[in-house]
Design a protein around this motif. Structure first.
Motif, PDB file in Angstrom:
ATOM      1  N   VAL A  62      30.849  41.623  44.926  1.00 18.59           N
ATOM      2  CA  VAL A  62      31.015  42.432  43.717  1.00 18.59           C
ATOM      3  C   VAL A  62      32.214  43.354  43.780  1.00 18.59           C
ATOM      4  N   THR A  63      32.747  43.627  44.985  1.00 21.44           N
ATOM      5  CA  THR A  63      33.956  44.450  45.062  1.00 21.44           C
ATOM      6  C   THR A  63      35.220  43.607  44.996  1.00 21.44           C
ATOM      7  N   GLY A  64      35.073  42.283  44.961  1.00 21.54           N
ATOM      8  CA  GLY A  64      36.215  41.390  44.844  1.00 21.54           C
ATOM      9  C   GLY A  64      36.419  40.973  43.406  1.00 21.54           C
ATOM     10  N   SER A  65      37.680  40.827  43.017  1.00 22.62           N
ATOM     11  CA  SER A  65      37.982  40.473  41.628  1.00 22.62           C
ATOM     12  C   SER A  65      39.120  39.463  41.559  1.00 22.62           C
ATOM     13  N   GLY A  66      38.976  38.363  42.299  1.00 19.64           N
ATOM     14  CA  GLY A  66      39.957  37.297  42.191  1.00 19.64           C
ATOM     15  C   GLY A  66      40.834  37.152  43.411  1.00 19.64           C
ATOM     16  N   LEU A  67      41.733  36.179  43.331  1.00 18.86           N
ATOM     17  CA  LEU A  67      42.515  35.746  44.495  1.00 18.86           C
ATOM     18  C   LEU A  67      43.995  36.046  44.384  1.00 18.86           C
ATOM     19  N   ASP A  68      44.398  36.784  43.358  1.00 16.62           N
ATOM     20  CA  ASP A  68      45.820  37.070  43.178  1.00 16.62           C
ATOM     21  C   ASP A  68      46.237  38.127  44.195  1.00 16.62           C
ATOM     22  N   LEU A  69      46.775  37.664  45.332  1.00 19.93           N
ATOM     23  CA  LEU A  69      47.079  38.559  46.452  1.00 19.93           C
ATOM     24  C   LEU A  69      48.076  39.659  46.089  1.00 19.93           C
ATOM     25  N   PRO A  70      49.205  39.359  45.419  1.00 19.04           N
ATOM     26  CA  PRO A  70      50.134  40.451  45.071  1.00 19.04           C
ATOM     27  C   PRO A  70      49.478  41.538  44.233  1.00 19.04           C
ATOM     28  N   THR A  71      48.634  41.146  43.275  1.00 19.88           N
ATOM     29  CA  THR A  71      47.953  42.136  42.449  1.00 19.88           C
ATOM     30  C   THR A  71      47.036  43.008  43.295  1.00 19.88           C
ATOM     31  N   ARG A  72      46.284  42.383  44.188  1.00 19.12           N
ATOM     32  CA  ARG A  72      45.345  43.141  45.024  1.00 19.12           C
ATOM     33  C   ARG A  72      46.084  44.090  45.955  1.00 19.12           C
ATOM     34  N   HIS A 146      48.349  41.855  58.229  1.00 15.18           N
ATOM     35  CA  HIS A 146      46.930  41.590  58.084  1.00 15.18           C
ATOM     36  C   HIS A 146      46.544  41.827  56.633  1.00 15.18           C
ATOM     37  N   PHE A 147      45.826  40.871  56.081  1.00 15.75           N
ATOM     38  CA  PHE A 147      45.213  41.109  54.778  1.00 15.75           C
ATOM     39  C   PHE A 147      43.780  40.623  54.850  1.00 15.75           C
ATOM     40  N   LEU A 148      42.863  41.559  54.904  1.00 14.88           N
ATOM     41  CA  LEU A 148      41.455  41.231  55.047  1.00 14.88           C
ATOM     42  C   LEU A 148      40.804  41.116  53.673  1.00 14.88           C
ATOM     43  N   TYR A 149      39.608  40.512  53.641  1.00 15.27           N
ATOM     44  CA  TYR A 149      38.837  40.464  52.396  1.00 15.27           C
ATOM     45  C   TYR A 149      38.529  41.885  51.935  1.00 15.27           C
ATOM     46  N   GLY A 150      38.259  42.769  52.878  1.00 14.65           N
ATOM     47  CA  GLY A 150      38.017  44.166  52.547  1.00 14.65           C
ATOM     48  C   GLY A 150      38.412  45.038  53.719  1.00 14.65           C
ATOM     49  N   LEU A 151      39.258  46.034  53.461  1.00 15.83           N
ATOM     50  CA  LEU A 151      39.674  46.914  54.545  1.00 15.83           C
ATOM     51  C   LEU A 151      38.473  47.678  55.099  1.00 15.83           C
ATOM     52  N   PRO A 152      38.390  47.830  56.425  1.00 18.11           N
ATOM     53  CA  PRO A 152      37.283  48.607  56.995  1.00 18.11           C
ATOM     54  C   PRO A 152      37.421  50.095  56.688  1.00 18.11           C
ATOM     55  N   TYR A 153      36.299  50.763  56.581  1.00 17.29           N
ATOM     56  CA  TYR A 153      36.244  52.214  56.400  1.00 17.29           C
ATOM     57  C   TYR A 153      34.873  52.658  56.901  1.00 17.29           C
ATOM     58  N   PRO A 154      34.546  53.944  56.898  1.00 22.34           N
ATOM     59  CA  PRO A 154      33.281  54.368  57.525  1.00 22.34           C
ATOM     60  C   PRO A 154      32.033  53.654  57.024  1.00 22.34           C
ATOM     61  N   ARG A 282      48.503  32.467  41.206  1.00 23.87           N
ATOM     62  CA  ARG A 282      49.186  32.307  42.491  1.00 23.87           C
ATOM     63  C   ARG A 282      48.146  32.206  43.606  1.00 23.87           C
ATOM     64  N   ILE A 283      48.040  31.029  44.199  1.00 23.63           N
ATOM     65  CA  ILE A 283      47.068  30.761  45.264  1.00 23.63           C
ATOM     66  C   ILE A 283      47.821  30.151  46.434  1.00 23.63           C
ATOM     67  N   SER A 284      47.448  30.547  47.642  1.00 20.74           N
ATOM     68  CA  SER A 284      48.084  30.024  48.843  1.00 20.74           C
ATOM     69  C   SER A 284      48.104  28.496  48.820  1.00 20.74           C
ATOM     70  N   PRO A 285      49.260  27.882  49.043  1.00 18.96           N
ATOM     71  CA  PRO A 285      49.317  26.410  49.080  1.00 18.96           C
ATOM     72  C   PRO A 285      48.364  25.814  50.112  1.00 18.96           C
ATOM     73  N   ASN A 286      48.197  26.502  51.242  1.00 23.75           N
ATOM     74  CA  ASN A 286      47.294  26.031  52.280  1.00 23.75           C
ATOM     75  C   ASN A 286      45.857  26.016  51.769  1.00 23.75           C
ATOM     76  N   ALA A 287      45.446  27.092  51.119  1.00 23.12           N
ATOM     77  CA  ALA A 287      44.086  27.167  50.579  1.00 23.12           C
ATOM     78  C   ALA A 287      43.887  26.130  49.480  1.00 23.12           C
ATOM     79  N   LEU A 288      44.889  25.941  48.654  1.00 22.05           N
ATOM     80  CA  LEU A 288      44.780  24.991  47.554  1.00 22.05           C
ATOM     81  C   LEU A 288      44.630  23.562  48.081  1.00 22.05           C
ATOM     82  N   ALA A 289      45.365  23.246  49.126  1.00 20.75           N
ATOM     83  CA  ALA A 289      45.260  21.908  49.709  1.00 20.75           C
ATOM     84  C   ALA A 289      43.861  21.686  50.283  1.00 20.75           C
TER      85      ALA A 289
END
Length: 401
Positions: A62-72, A146-154, A282-289
């Motif tokens: 629910v904290t994720g909103s898509g795969l557009d890495l530059p936007t995120r 590093h680009f994680l799905y979610g940055l760690p925090y407390p 914009r999706i990683s070519p590796n992921a798309l393949a």
């Protein structure tokens, strides 16, 4: 207390039994009676409508909103929590009254829902997914960034761990942070940059420790697993569910049947990823393949698991896929060979069983929570069930429609 009577409609009770004409009475947030000729203080005319149990989605972010890495990368850290409010509301719009977050939401999101600060489905949380170095949850890129799905925090510990001692500590950290289920990656994945979905991750010894530590505090383990080696290791270790199950062979399916392990297919993930790429995202070519290679195989795996009797629960991977399109998964499950009544049971009673809440919700029966969905057409028509939703109820209160 006021007795509310839903009358003159039909009921799908969530078990897979045939839809039948019936009245339903709710009082104080619970279902108190189901049958014919019932009475109540307030009436809801369900003529021409069908009443369903509140639906489940067992795999959301629910904290994720898509795969557009530059936007995120341009979004402030706190943006994800405000986006989660909209994502949770969009999920509730689909008639989903209970969900399981597969990584991202923390205890604060859950408490905000429970205390009525925000509106959405009840949420079971895993907080972070445990991954080995270089595994599906490791966001290391070839650039060194590093680009994680979610940055760690407390409130959301980092999920990377290696070896029995580290994974033991990681489970304990997540449980301390409020995790109600532990998620582990036992294979590579489609979206991760440096691994292969066909390869196993974590040793049997590491997985055994993860399951042992979770069980010590009464928690189950959900395993991201996309290939037979990782599925088998997860089942042997005692994981409660296999998430995705993209490539399943006969032996892994047989093991799941014997162990009673659930499959949460998330067919929407690959389907939507390819659709978003076609629309110019914009999706990683590796992921798309990897997605193109796996999507057809995934559907075949689900069909074979269903035919063999594997327990199936509904999950979408929303957050990777768009929120609010969750019910696409129902259509895809049907297209994979599941009967419509079994698809709806997977999204209700079977999902409740997986999440350990079958005594509380998932079917329309006396004593259960009055989480209900009214639809204005045959619910077995799964092509676009969301458009048929007339109203959604949680604990007997109308929250949509």
């Amino acid at each position: 207390m006021t007795r509310t009577l839903f009358h003159s409609g039909r009921v799908f009770d969530g078990t897979g039994s045939p839809i039948a004409q019936a009245d339903v009475v709710i009082e104080d947030g619970r279902i108190v009676d189901v049958g014919a000729g019932l009475d109540g203080d307030v009436g809801v005319d369900a003529s021409g409508l069908t009443l369903l149990p509140g639906l489940f989605d067992c795999h959301v972010h629910v904290t994720g909103s898509g795969l557009d890495l530059p936007t995120r990368l341009e979004q402030p850290f706190s943006y994800q929590f405000y986006a989660a409010m909209a994502n949770l509301a969009a999920t509730l719009d689909c008639g989903i009254t209970t969900a399981r977050d597969a990584e991202g939401a923390d205890l604060g999101v859950q408490l905000a829902l429970e205390r009525g600060l925000i509106q959405g489905p009840r949420l079971q949380i895993s907080i972070s997914m445990i991954s080995q170095t270089g595994g599906h949850g490791d966001g290391w890129r070839a650039s060194g960034n590093h680009f994680l799905y979610g940055l760690p925090y407390p409130g959301r510990p980092d999920g990377i761990a290696d070896g029995p001692d580290e994974v033991r500590r990681k489970v304990r950290e997540l449980l301390r942070a409020g995790a109600e289920v532990i998620k582990v990656c036992t294979t590579g994945g489609v979206l991760s940059p440096r691994d292969d979905p066909r390869h196993r991750q974590f040793s049997p010894e590491e997985l055994a420790v993860i399951v042992e530590e979770a069980a010590a505090q009464g928690r189950a383990v959900m395993a991201h697993a996309t290939s037979p080696a990782g599925v088998k290791n997860a089942v042997r270790a005692g994981a409660r569910s296999i998430e995705h199950g993209t490539i399943l062979d006969d032996a892994s399916i047989e093991m799941m049947v014997e162990a009673g392990t659930w499959l949460v297919p998330t067919l929407s993930a690959g389907h939507s990823l390819l659709a978003m790429a076609d629309q110019g995202m914009r999706i990683s070519p590796n992921a798309l393949a990897k997605a193109r290679e796996m999507t057809g195989v995934h559907r075949e795996s689900v069909a074979r698991a269903y035919a063999a009797g594997v327990k199936i629960a509904m999950g979408t991977d929303s957050g990777v896929t768009p929120h609010g399109e969750n019910l696409l998964e129902l259509r895809l499950m049907h297209e994979a060979g599941m009967k419509p009544e079994d698809v709806l049971a997977a999204a209700t009673s079977s999902s409740a069983g997986l999440l350990g809440v079958a005594d509380d919700r998932g079917t329309i029966a006396p004593g259960k929570r009055a989480d209900l969905v009214l639809v204005d057409r045959d619910p077995y028509d799964l092509a676009d069930l969301k458009s048929a939703i007339v109203a959604v109820y949680q604990d007997g209160a109308r929250v949509r429609g």
